[in-house]
Scaffold this motif. Structure first.
Motif, PDB file in Angstrom:
ATOM      1  N   ILE A  90     -11.170  16.620  60.873  1.00 62.09           N
ATOM      2  CA  ILE A  90     -12.428  17.367  60.688  1.00 62.09           C
ATOM      3  C   ILE A  90     -13.579  16.388  60.441  1.00 62.09           C
ATOM      4  O   ILE A  90     -14.702  16.590  60.900  1.00 62.09           O
ATOM      5  CB  ILE A  90     -12.301  18.364  59.506  1.00 62.09           C
ATOM      6  CG1 ILE A  90     -11.204  19.384  59.796  1.00 62.09           C
ATOM      7  CG2 ILE A  90     -13.636  19.050  59.224  1.00 62.09           C
ATOM      8  CD1 ILE A  90     -10.908  20.320  58.638  1.00 62.09           C
ATOM      9  N   PHE A  91     -13.273  15.312  59.698  1.00 62.98           N
ATOM     10  CA  PHE A  91     -14.340  14.379  59.327  1.00 62.98           C
ATOM     11  C   PHE A  91     -14.499  13.229  60.330  1.00 62.98           C
ATOM     12  O   PHE A  91     -15.494  12.506  60.278  1.00 62.98           O
ATOM     13  CB  PHE A  91     -14.086  13.845  57.906  1.00 62.98           C
ATOM     14  CG  PHE A  91     -14.205  14.916  56.856  1.00 62.98           C
ATOM     15  CD1 PHE A  91     -15.443  15.296  56.371  1.00 62.98           C
ATOM     16  CD2 PHE A  91     -13.084  15.589  56.392  1.00 62.98           C
ATOM     17  CE1 PHE A  91     -15.572  16.304  55.424  1.00 62.98           C
ATOM     18  CE2 PHE A  91     -13.195  16.596  55.447  1.00 62.98           C
ATOM     19  CZ  PHE A  91     -14.429  16.964  54.965  1.00 62.98           C
ATOM     20  N   LEU A  94     -17.637  12.654  62.277  1.00 66.70           N
ATOM     21  CA  LEU A  94     -18.759  12.105  61.507  1.00 66.70           C
ATOM     22  C   LEU A  94     -18.542  10.615  61.235  1.00 66.70           C
ATOM     23  O   LEU A  94     -19.314   9.999  60.490  1.00 66.70           O
ATOM     24  CB  LEU A  94     -18.904  12.838  60.163  1.00 66.70           C
ATOM     25  CG  LEU A  94     -19.033  14.359  60.211  1.00 66.70           C
ATOM     26  CD1 LEU A  94     -19.098  14.928  58.808  1.00 66.70           C
ATOM     27  CD2 LEU A  94     -20.284  14.754  60.969  1.00 66.70           C
ATOM     28  N   PHE A 149     -24.985  16.707  55.238  1.00 63.79           N
ATOM     29  CA  PHE A 149     -23.910  17.635  54.886  1.00 63.79           C
ATOM     30  C   PHE A 149     -24.060  18.105  53.442  1.00 63.79           C
ATOM     31  O   PHE A 149     -24.007  19.308  53.154  1.00 63.79           O
ATOM     32  CB  PHE A 149     -22.550  16.933  55.086  1.00 63.79           C
ATOM     33  CG  PHE A 149     -21.380  17.821  54.793  1.00 63.79           C
ATOM     34  CD1 PHE A 149     -20.908  18.700  55.761  1.00 63.79           C
ATOM     35  CD2 PHE A 149     -20.761  17.809  53.551  1.00 63.79           C
ATOM     36  CE1 PHE A 149     -19.839  19.547  55.483  1.00 63.79           C
ATOM     37  CE2 PHE A 149     -19.696  18.642  53.266  1.00 63.79           C
ATOM     38  CZ  PHE A 149     -19.232  19.513  54.237  1.00 63.79           C
ATOM     39  N   ALA A 185     -24.386  22.067  52.479  1.00 62.32           N
ATOM     40  CA  ALA A 185     -23.115  22.743  52.146  1.00 62.32           C
ATOM     41  C   ALA A 185     -23.134  23.344  50.739  1.00 62.32           C
ATOM     42  O   ALA A 185     -23.621  22.718  49.803  1.00 62.32           O
ATOM     43  CB  ALA A 185     -21.976  21.744  52.277  1.00 62.32           C
ATOM     44  N   GLY A 239     -21.508  26.005  55.291  1.00 61.24           N
ATOM     45  CA  GLY A 239     -20.501  24.994  55.646  1.00 61.24           C
ATOM     46  C   GLY A 239     -20.602  24.644  57.125  1.00 61.24           C
ATOM     47  O   GLY A 239     -20.654  23.467  57.500  1.00 61.24           O
ATOM     48  N   TYR A 247     -21.999  21.145  58.655  1.00 59.82           N
ATOM     49  CA  TYR A 247     -21.118  20.355  59.525  1.00 59.82           C
ATOM     50  C   TYR A 247     -21.780  20.120  60.886  1.00 59.82           C
ATOM     51  O   TYR A 247     -21.802  18.997  61.401  1.00 59.82           O
ATOM     52  CB  TYR A 247     -19.794  21.098  59.669  1.00 59.82           C
ATOM     53  CG  TYR A 247     -18.726  20.333  60.414  1.00 59.82           C
ATOM     54  CD1 TYR A 247     -18.228  19.132  59.912  1.00 59.82           C
ATOM     55  CD2 TYR A 247     -18.215  20.815  61.612  1.00 59.82           C
ATOM     56  CE1 TYR A 247     -17.249  18.428  60.600  1.00 59.82           C
ATOM     57  CE2 TYR A 247     -17.230  20.120  62.307  1.00 59.82           C
ATOM     58  CZ  TYR A 247     -16.755  18.924  61.790  1.00 59.82           C
ATOM     59  OH  TYR A 247     -15.787  18.231  62.465  1.00 59.82           O
TER      60      TYR A 247
END
Lengths: 612, 90
Positions: A497-498, A501, A561, A565, A593, A597
């Motif tokens: 997911i990260f 980035l 982010f 968030a 969120g 993102y």
């Protein structure tokens, strides 16, 4: 136990009278579905009688959702066999505002067979101006007893209590019963005639009020006064509450030092130290802020200034679908979203309150500050521009703060335009109460009640999440190595997911733990890099992050982010309670969120394009 | 919208009043929903009632009006739809 219902229009002095009659022993509860308080308490001198205080309303013909619920509950109270009578409080200095409502209350109570006693409040103001009103004449016309009282000075209260004690209140008369069929239009006409006939003549409070308004609503002076007062409010949350917050932390630390070593079992000791004391500390530390802010907002409301502040802010905030009353909750949100969400109670329009709830989590709260400080120190060079006038790191901090606020206004502006309304909204019609000295004791009590509400309602949820994160970080190796814990494994699971980035699993773990409180990101990252006390001294951690080869784009993506968030369990818990909607809290968490993102990926890729 | 009608001739809107001016409420225009008309009357803004504009802050901020002994702040969403006739200064 017999009950007495207290009802009256806003600014009639109802809260003060309620406090005077019940003293310290009262309970505050919310109506289901809305955030309006219903207080109840036994009468100090007649403990067998409970007084139920209903929210102030101008009419029994409701417009907004809040009013509909309040009126519904009033009608239900009239059906309660334990309710023996209704006390209807009116501001005797402004009968034209009060009498139509009074006649509505008399009519509705008569329909349910309940007696009404009208309490003519603020008699002290009339006496001060040597003005007399014919209350006996008014009583004869409305066929209900009218008692002179002053909630502020206490005059007339003994006579009221004596009447309640002796149960001498006049039984429902034929004329009052006849009102049961009177239509609203006729009632309005009658109220107007009675107000003109019996209302006090001459200027009351108006002249001194107008002089103060000349100052507080003056384009220049009023603007300066507004900024001065808001600065003090902001300082109160940030600075004045700080010693009390430090004291809470120190007290818990001292208690932890006594209790923890006395526990023989290692796991129980770790749990007590890290989950119980740290977990409780993470939310108890907000209590002083909530107390101070509630108290100061109470002063602003009670003194009459809040209405002026709402007027000043209304026009610019209207552009974004908000109201002038949204300003203080949003400003409070810059310190901490939780007191900001509590402060939004003063917004009477349900739609605008909802929009304010949406904006508050995007305000750059103080928990974001350590995260911003770390990331800016790591990724923004310590250089200056414009001949040393502009420091790049300071500029970055300003821009990220501004970005959060701008996003908040943008979201409310868009939502207000595109969201289909399910309820009627209230237009901006705001009574400007007279300026007066605040009544300190009820304000302190209110601040205490609000703090207690936070501890009892949010505490359970926050503690639950703390325990979950502790278990994930502690097992299976007894907390010896966070990297090898379940939380560490989870970090590897969420790494994809990260990855877009440019962040590895260690940042993933830090983001996961920051759900407890944003600033935990710094401490967790310190632990991941093997640095103790990163919260107090960020320099070694900054060096480690820089040495880890993370790109500027990733740093900027993290900044964006964190600006958007909604990763704060305390805020979500209170939002869910105050808005009486878990759905709202869940939806906002998900929406912000996804937005955070998406924007972070965008920023990372844009940074890649320009080669940073 | 009633803004811009000739103040001197006859009726105008409450919103067009400047600080210090007085008026008599004539009616509400059709654009103001029934429930808001009722609420305004409940608050004392009846046809026939005298209202004065006490404050008219800059930059289009809501204005402050006095009805009997009560002050209300209204913005143009409401005040522009209350039809009034100007009264001479006291």
């Amino acid at each position: 136990m017999s009950k007495i219902v207290l009802i009256g229009s806003p600014n009639s002095g109802k809260s003060l009278l309620f406090n005077r009659l019940t003293g310290l022993h009262q309970k505050v509860a919310n109506f289901p579905g809305i955030t309006v308080d219903v207080s109840s308490g036994s009468l100090q001198s007649l403990p067998e009688i409970t007084l139920v205080d209903f929210p102030g309303t101008y009419s029994l013909q409701p417009i907004s959702g809040d009013e509909q619920v309040a009126v519904k509950f009033f009608t239900q109270a009239l059906d309660d066999p334990n309710v023996t009578q209704v006390l209807c409080l009116i501001d005797v200095t402004r009968l034209e505002k009060s009498l139509y409502f009074t006649l509505q209350v008399i009519r509705e109570s008569a329909r349910h067979g309940k007696h009404v006693t009208v309490l003519a409040n603020m008699m002290d103001v009339l006496e001060k101006h040597h003005i007399q009103v014919d209350l006996a004449g008014l009583s004869a016309q409305i066929k209900a007893p009218v008692l002179p009282v002053s909630a502020r000075t206490g005059s007339g209260i003994d006579a009221l209590l004596a009447r309640l004690k002796a149960n001498q209140l006049q039984p429902r008369s034929k004329a009052a019963a006849a009102l049961t069929d009177t239509p609203d239009e006729l009632l309005r006409g009658t109220a107007l005639q009675l107000a003109r006939r019996f209302g006090p003549k001459g200027d009351i409070l108006i002249k001194s009020q107008a002089r103060l308004d000349d100052f507080f609503l003056h384009t220049t002076l009023g603007g300066l006064a507004f900024f001065g007062i808001m600065y003090l409010l902001f300082q109160s949350i940030f600075t004045w509450a700080a010693p009390a917050m430090d004291a809470v932390e120190a007290l818990l630390g001292a208690l932890s030092n006594i209790v923890v070593p006395a526990i023989p079992n290692q796991m129980a000791r770790d749990f007590t130290a890290d989950a119980i004391f740290s977990g409780i500390g993470a939310f108890l530390v907000f209590v002083p802020q909530i107390f101070v802010l509630t108290f100061i907002i109470g002063i602003l409301e009670d003194s009459g200034y809040m209405a002026r502040a709402a007027l000043i802010c209304h026009k610019p905030l209207r552009l974004f679908g908000l109201t002038g009353k949204s300003f203080i909750p949003m400003l409070s949100g810059v310190a901490c979203a939780i007191p900001g969400i509590y402060a939004a109670r003063s917004i009477d329009s349900p739609k605008k309150r909802l929009l304010t709830y949406m904006a508050i989590p995007l305000m750059p709260c103080s928990a974001r500050l350590p995260v911003y400080t770390l990331l800016i120190a790591a990724f923004i060079p310590q250089t200056t521009a414009l001949g040393g006038l502009v420091g790049m790191q300071g500029l970055a901090m300003f821009l990220i703060y501004f970005f959060g606020m701008a996003c908040g206004l943008l979201v409310t502006g868009l939502v207000s335009r595109f969201r289909e309304d399910h309820f009627t909204d209230l237009p901006f019609v705001l009574e400007m109460p007279p300026y007066r000295m605040p009544a300190w004791q009820p304000l302190l009590r209110n601040a205490w009640n609000r703090s207690k509400h936070f501890v009892t309602k949010a505490g359970k949820i926050i503690f639950g999440v703390t325990v979950i994160i502790w278990v994930l970080g502690y097992f299976p190796n007894g907390g010896a190595d966070l990297n090898a814990s379940w939380l560490g494994h989870l970090g590897h699971v969420v790494e994809p997911i990260f990855a877009p980035l440019g962040l590895d699993w260690r940042y993933g773990v830090a983001v996961l733990t920051s759900f407890l409180a944003r600033e935990v990101f710094v401490g967790t990252l310190g632990t991941m890099f093997g640095i103790e006390g990163a919260e107090e001294n960020m320099v070694p951690l900054v060096a480690q992050i820089q040495a880890s080869g993370l790109s500027v784009g990733s740093g900027l993506a993290l900044l964006v982010f964190f600006a958007i968030a909604l990763m704060c369990v305390s805020t979500l818990a209170i939002l869910s309670r105050e808005a009486q909607s878990t759905k709202l809290a869940v939806n906002l968490f998900a929406a912000y969120g996804v937005l955070a993102y998406g924007l972070a990926i965008l920023v990372y890729n844009l940074a890649g394009l320009v080669g940073v | 919208m009633l803004e811009g009608t000739d103040v001197k001739n006859s009726s105008t809107s409450l919103w067009s009043l400047r600080a210090g001016e007085r008026c008599r409420i004539e009616s509400f225009d059709d654009k103001l929903a029934e429930r808001y008309r009722i609420r305004m009357m409940e608050l004392g803004f009846h046809p026939g009632e005298t209202v004065s504009c006490v404050q008219s802050p800059a930059l289009g901020a809501p204005k402050v009006y006095r009805v009997s002994n009560t002050m209300f702040s209204l913005d143009d969403e409401v005040a522009a739809h209350i039809v009034v006739s100007l009264l001479p200064h006291e």
